[in-house]
Design a protein around this motif. Structure first.
Motif, short mmCIF file in Angstrom:
data_model
loop_
_atom_site.label_atom_id
_atom_site.label_comp_id
_atom_site.label_asym_id
_atom_site.label_seq_id
_atom_site.Cartn_x
_atom_site.Cartn_y
_atom_site.Cartn_z
N ALA A 69 0.91 -1.17 0.22
CA ALA A 69 0.24 -0.05 0.38
C ALA A 69 1.35 1.27 0.33
CB ALA A 69 -1.13 0.11 1.17
N GLY A 70 2.11 1.17 0.92
CA GLY A 70 3.20 2.43 0.63
C GLY A 70 3.64 2.79 -0.47
N VAL A 71 4.02 1.70 -1.27
CA VAL A 71 5.03 1.39 -2.30
C VAL A 71 3.84 2.09 -3.38
CG1 VAL A 71 5.83 0.01 -4.22
CG2 VAL A 71 6.35 0.27 -1.81
N ARG A 72 2.59 1.52 -3.29
CA ARG A 72 1.53 1.23 -4.65
C ARG A 72 0.77 3.06 -4.10
NH1 ARG A 72 -3.27 -0.22 -3.87
NH2 ARG A 72 -4.14 0.14 -6.60
N LEU A 73 1.03 3.74 -2.42
CA LEU A 73 1.24 5.26 -2.31
C LEU A 73 1.81 6.10 -3.14
CD1 LEU A 73 -1.89 7.43 -0.82
CD2 LEU A 73 -0.19 6.88 0.76
N PHE A 74 3.09 5.94 -2.89
CA PHE A 74 4.22 7.00 -3.60
C PHE A 74 3.86 6.04 -5.32
CE2 PHE A 74 8.23 6.73 -5.62
CZ PHE A 74 8.49 7.78 -5.30
N ALA A 75 4.03 5.65 -6.34
CA ALA A 75 3.61 5.36 -7.15
C ALA A 75 2.16 6.14 -8.34
CB ALA A 75 3.86 3.76 -7.68
N ASN A 76 1.39 6.58 -6.29
CA ASN A 76 0.18 7.32 -6.59
C ASN A 76 0.15 8.74 -6.74
OD1 ASN A 76 -3.12 7.51 -7.63
ND2 ASN A 76 -3.37 7.24 -5.58
N PHE A 77 0.93 8.95 -6.21
CA PHE A 77 1.99 10.24 -6.03
C PHE A 77 2.18 10.77 -7.60
CE2 PHE A 77 0.34 10.86 -1.97
CZ PHE A 77 -0.51 11.44 -2.28
N THR A 78 3.23 10.10 -8.17
CA THR A 78 3.90 9.92 -8.74
C THR A 78 3.78 10.10 -10.23
OG1 THR A 78 5.03 8.19 -9.00
CG2 THR A 78 6.05 9.71 -7.83
N LEU A 79 3.08 9.07 -10.72
CA LEU A 79 2.51 8.77 -11.47
C LEU A 79 0.68 9.02 -12.00
CD1 LEU A 79 3.83 4.81 -12.87
CD2 LEU A 79 3.98 7.20 -14.03
N GLY A 80 0.47 9.12 -10.46
CA GLY A 80 -1.09 9.98 -10.61
C GLY A 80 -1.00 11.46 -11.05
N LEU A 81 -0.42 11.93 -11.08
CA LEU A 81 0.00 13.31 -11.96
C LEU A 81 -1.20 13.51 -13.02
CD1 LEU A 81 2.68 14.67 -10.26
CD2 LEU A 81 -0.34 14.68 -9.69
N VAL A 82 -0.08 12.76 -13.98
CA VAL A 82 -0.34 11.94 -15.66
C VAL A 82 -1.84 11.01 -15.73
CG1 VAL A 82 0.37 10.58 -17.81
CG2 VAL A 82 1.94 11.53 -16.02
N PRO A 83 -2.94 12.10 -15.99
CA PRO A 83 -4.43 11.84 -15.90
C PRO A 83 -4.73 9.86 -16.72
CG PRO A 83 -4.01 13.73 -17.06
CD PRO A 83 -3.00 13.65 -16.94
N VAL A 84 -4.28 9.23 -17.36
CA VAL A 84 -4.76 8.23 -17.51
C VAL A 84 -3.38 7.43 -17.05
CG1 VAL A 84 -4.74 7.26 -20.38
CG2 VAL A 84 -6.15 9.35 -20.17
N ALA A 85 -2.97 7.83 -17.26
CA ALA A 85 -1.19 6.97 -16.77
C ALA A 85 -2.09 5.87 -15.27
CB ALA A 85 0.33 6.86 -17.06
N GLY A 86 -1.91 7.67 -14.75
CA GLY A 86 -2.28 7.35 -13.74
C GLY A 86 -3.01 6.20 -12.89
#
Length: 157
Positions: A69-86
């Motif tokens: 969950a922590g790793v996914r949350l970090f990835a969400n904050f990095t890739l989540g900024l790209v609309p479709v990729a997130g």
């Protein structure tokens, strides 16, 4: 992995992926929903294997679930900024984490030896390369073999 366990893993992977995809715009919401789903999956898999719940490696399972969950949350904050990729990366990492959890728990419950420890690096690597996580059966068979070989031989009594 037995066919029933494979189907169960696929079912929970699909549920986690859909929830992660839908709730991705709200940071951290998918982790709050997916964590209980992973614990439910762990309980279901343990019961399906016929192992008492107290014998499951809950410390290692919790490391996988919360570390993931922590790793996914970090990835969400990095890739989540790209609309479709997130959206898609969140769903793919949910599937990869569920797959990693299912393979680990299945291997740990089918062996009499204590389960091997899980590191954040192993979780991160499984989420970083989700296509390799699904095809990593050779690695898991080596882990199972190492666990079996490390178990003490029964003494004749």
């Amino acid at each position: 992995m037995e066919p029933t366990i494979r189907r169960m893993t696929n079912k929970y992977s699909a549920i986690a992926a859909v929830i992660s995809f839908v709730t991705q715009p709200i940071p951290g919401a998918d982790e709050l929903i997916v964590v209980p789903i992973h614990y439910s999956f762990s309980v279901s898999l343990t019961r399906r294997r016929g192992v008492p719940l107290r014998r499951a490696p809950w410390l290692q399972v919790s490391k996988i679930i919360w570390g993931g969950a922590g790793v996914r949350l970090f990835a969400n904050f990095t890739l989540g900024l790209v609309p479709v990729a997130g959206l898609f990366s969140n769903a793919v990492t949910a599937v990869a984490l569920t797959e990693f959890l299912g393979r680990y728990l299945d291997a740990a419950l089918s062996s009499e030896a204590p389960p091997p420890a899980v590191s954040i690096r192993a979780i991160r690597d499984a989420l970083r390369n989700p296509r390799q996580a699904r095809s990593a059966q050779r690695l898991w068979s080596r882990i199972r073999r190492a666990v079996r070989e490390s178990a003490p031989a029964p003494t004749p009594g």
